[in-house]
Design a protein around this motif. Structure first.
Motif, PDB file in Angstrom:
ATOM      1  N   GLY A   1     -34.816 -28.457  -2.717  1.00  5.49           N
ATOM      2  CA  GLY A   1     -34.260 -28.193  -1.402  1.00  5.49           C
ATOM      3  C   GLY A   1     -32.880 -27.574  -1.550  1.00  5.49           C
ATOM      4  O   GLY A   1     -32.680 -26.373  -1.376  1.00  5.49           O
ATOM      5  N   THR A   2     -31.923 -28.403  -1.921  1.00  9.09           N
ATOM      6  CA  THR A   2     -30.526 -27.989  -2.016  1.00  9.09           C
ATOM      7  C   THR A   2     -30.331 -26.739  -2.889  1.00  9.09           C
ATOM      8  O   THR A   2     -29.593 -25.830  -2.512  1.00  9.09           O
ATOM      9  CB  THR A   2     -29.694 -29.156  -2.584  1.00  9.09           C
ATOM     10  OG1 THR A   2     -30.038 -30.339  -1.852  1.00  9.09           O
ATOM     11  CG2 THR A   2     -28.221 -28.894  -2.439  1.00  9.09           C
TER      12      THR A   2
ATOM     13  N   ILE B   1     -44.322 -34.067   1.571  1.00  9.06           N
ATOM     14  CA  ILE B   1     -43.748 -34.750   0.411  1.00  9.06           C
ATOM     15  C   ILE B   1     -43.081 -36.063   0.785  1.00  9.06           C
ATOM     16  O   ILE B   1     -42.634 -36.791  -0.087  1.00  9.06           O
ATOM     17  CB  ILE B   1     -42.731 -33.831  -0.330  1.00  9.06           C
ATOM     18  CG1 ILE B   1     -41.589 -33.418   0.615  1.00  9.06           C
ATOM     19  CG2 ILE B   1     -43.430 -32.602  -0.904  1.00  9.06           C
ATOM     20  CD1 ILE B   1     -40.440 -32.736  -0.088  1.00  9.06           C
TER      21      ILE B   1
ATOM     22  N   LYS C   1     -37.156 -28.948   4.532  1.00  3.75           N
ATOM     23  CA  LYS C   1     -36.843 -29.967   5.547  1.00  3.75           C
ATOM     24  C   LYS C   1     -35.445 -29.739   6.109  1.00  3.75           C
ATOM     25  O   LYS C   1     -34.539 -29.375   5.359  1.00  3.75           O
ATOM     26  CB  LYS C   1     -36.966 -31.371   4.947  1.00  3.75           C
ATOM     27  CG  LYS C   1     -35.955 -31.674   3.854  1.00  3.75           C
ATOM     28  CD  LYS C   1     -36.246 -33.011   3.195  1.00  3.75           C
ATOM     29  CE  LYS C   1     -35.123 -33.377   2.236  1.00  3.75           C
ATOM     30  NZ  LYS C   1     -35.481 -34.501   1.367  1.00  3.75           N
TER      31      LYS C   1
ATOM     32  N   ARG D   1     -39.659 -29.908  -6.866  1.00  3.56           N
ATOM     33  CA  ARG D   1     -39.402 -29.823  -5.424  1.00  3.56           C
ATOM     34  C   ARG D   1     -37.908 -29.565  -5.199  1.00  3.56           C
ATOM     35  O   ARG D   1     -37.086 -30.454  -5.410  1.00  3.56           O
ATOM     36  CB  ARG D   1     -39.795 -31.153  -4.755  1.00  3.56           C
ATOM     37  CG  ARG D   1     -41.185 -31.646  -5.129  1.00  3.56           C
ATOM     38  CD  ARG D   1     -41.499 -32.966  -4.450  1.00  3.56           C
ATOM     39  NE  ARG D   1     -40.535 -34.012  -4.717  1.00  3.56           N
ATOM     40  CZ  ARG D   1     -40.602 -34.865  -5.734  1.00  3.56           C
ATOM     41  NH1 ARG D   1     -41.589 -34.820  -6.602  1.00  3.56           N
ATOM     42  NH2 ARG D   1     -39.669 -35.783  -5.886  1.00  3.56           N
TER      43      ARG D   1
ATOM     44  N   ARG E   1     -27.949 -29.823   2.846  1.00  2.00           N
ATOM     45  CA  ARG E   1     -28.435 -30.157   4.188  1.00  2.00           C
ATOM     46  C   ARG E   1     -27.311 -30.793   4.990  1.00  2.00           C
ATOM     47  O   ARG E   1     -26.449 -31.465   4.422  1.00  2.00           O
ATOM     48  CB  ARG E   1     -29.623 -31.130   4.096  1.00  2.00           C
ATOM     49  CG  ARG E   1     -30.882 -30.473   3.594  1.00  2.00           C
ATOM     50  CD  ARG E   1     -32.010 -31.482   3.484  1.00  2.00           C
ATOM     51  NE  ARG E   1     -31.797 -32.452   2.425  1.00  2.00           N
ATOM     52  CZ  ARG E   1     -32.118 -32.257   1.150  1.00  2.00           C
ATOM     53  NH1 ARG E   1     -32.646 -31.131   0.761  1.00  2.00           N
ATOM     54  NH2 ARG E   1     -31.896 -33.199   0.260  1.00  2.00           N
TER      55      ARG E   1
ATOM     56  N   MET F   1     -36.192 -32.731  -8.798  1.00  2.00           N
ATOM     57  CA  MET F   1     -35.564 -32.217  -7.585  1.00  2.00           C
ATOM     58  C   MET F   1     -34.337 -31.414  -8.036  1.00  2.00           C
ATOM     59  O   MET F   1     -34.160 -31.175  -9.221  1.00  2.00           O
ATOM     60  CB  MET F   1     -35.199 -33.381  -6.654  1.00  2.00           C
ATOM     61  CG  MET F   1     -36.413 -34.246  -6.376  1.00  2.00           C
ATOM     62  SD  MET F   1     -36.271 -35.775  -5.403  1.00  2.00           S
ATOM     63  CE  MET F   1     -34.889 -35.581  -4.346  1.00  2.00           C
ATOM     64  N   SER F   2     -33.484 -31.020  -7.088  1.00  2.00           N
ATOM     65  CA  SER F   2     -32.373 -30.139  -7.479  1.00  2.00           C
ATOM     66  C   SER F   2     -31.518 -30.717  -8.605  1.00  2.00           C
ATOM     67  O   SER F   2     -31.061 -29.990  -9.484  1.00  2.00           O
ATOM     68  CB  SER F   2     -31.491 -29.824  -6.265  1.00  2.00           C
ATOM     69  OG  SER F   2     -32.230 -29.068  -5.327  1.00  2.00           O
TER      70      SER F   2
END
Ligand SMILES: *Cc1c(COP(=O)(O)O)cnc(C)c1O
Length: 232
Positions: free
Chosen positions: A220-221, A88, A43, A218, A227, A202-203
């Motif tokens: 991302g970072t 998600i 994202k 999941r 982000r 998550m991260s």
């Protein structure tokens, strides 16, 4: 996460790093690393940043907004037909058809209205993609998801009345809380309902997710770096 991640690393190095760290935590929990799928949360990231991860062989991605996902994924899917894309984030009912067409799985079935919309649209589109149900384990008013005490009845409704292919559960623990009790609660709900998949971690908290039985995390970072703007 424990190993140091710097912005000088290439996306491929970050992916390798994260996969090695997942394997390390899996081993510590006496689990097989291949039982923990990495959802790369892309994202806010443009296609240029996603392509190196695809080139490195990764095929499972998560996006939280239908419209943003539509801007980049149709072209990427043409290039990599075997990639899998998961929604998600919360789905708005007016985006249901686009979501059913674009995504390979919807991991955020978080209320009866959206479950009914997804069921109806999947029948109309003749496309039955698997789903996860999102549980609001911390019962936070600002967060979407089914309350833990309503989860069993909701799972049954989704399966029996709405014909949804429910394969598991997703949760996002409260920011200021220890994640482990929330992961334990999610795991209990899954077990007593015969659900195999647990998307938790998550991260900031994936080692706890792996320790508590996550089958998907999941990130991302940890994978793409910070982000620009915070997104829910
Ligand atoms: C953004 C997001 C993630 C990834 O968060 P990071 O902390 O960057 O790893 C995971 N799950 C959901 C539902 C998200 O919206």
């Amino acid at each position: 996460m424990s190993p140091v991640m710097t912005s000088e690393q290439t996306p491929q190095q970050r992916l390798a790093h994260v996969l090695a760290d997942i394997a390390r935590h899996a081993k510590r929990a006496e689990r097989a690393p291949e039982d923990i799928a990495l959802i790369a949360v892309s994202k806010t990231k443009p296609a240029e940043e996603i392509l190196p991860i695809l080139a490195a062989g990764h095929r499972l991605f998560g996006e939280n907004r239908v419209q943003k996902a539509q801007e980049k994924w149709p072209a990427l899917k043409q290039q990599y037909p075997n990639l899998k894309l998961c929604l998600i984030g919360p789905l708005q009912s007016n985006k249901t058809r686009e979501a059913v067409r674009l995504f390979d799985r919807i991991d955020s079935i978080d209320r009866p209205k959206i479950a009914r919309a997804v069921s109806r649209v999947m029948a109309e589109e003749n496309r039955n993609i698997p789903v996860l149900i999102q549980v609001n384990t911390g019962a936070e008013p600002q967060k979407s998801g089914i309350l833990p005490e309503h989860a069993d009845a909701f799972i049954e409704e989704c399966r029996e009345d709405l014909n949804l292919n429910v394969i598991g559960l997703q949760c996002i623990p409260p920011l200021d809380d220890h994640a482990a009790p929330h992961f334990a609660l999610l795991s209990q709900i899954a077990r007593r309902n015969g659900l195999r998949e647990l998307s938790m971690g998550m991260s900031a908290d994936y080692p706890a997710g792996i320790a508590m039985g996550a089958t998907m995390i999941r990130l991302g970072t940890a994978l793409f770096g910070a982000r620009a703007k915070p997104q829910s």
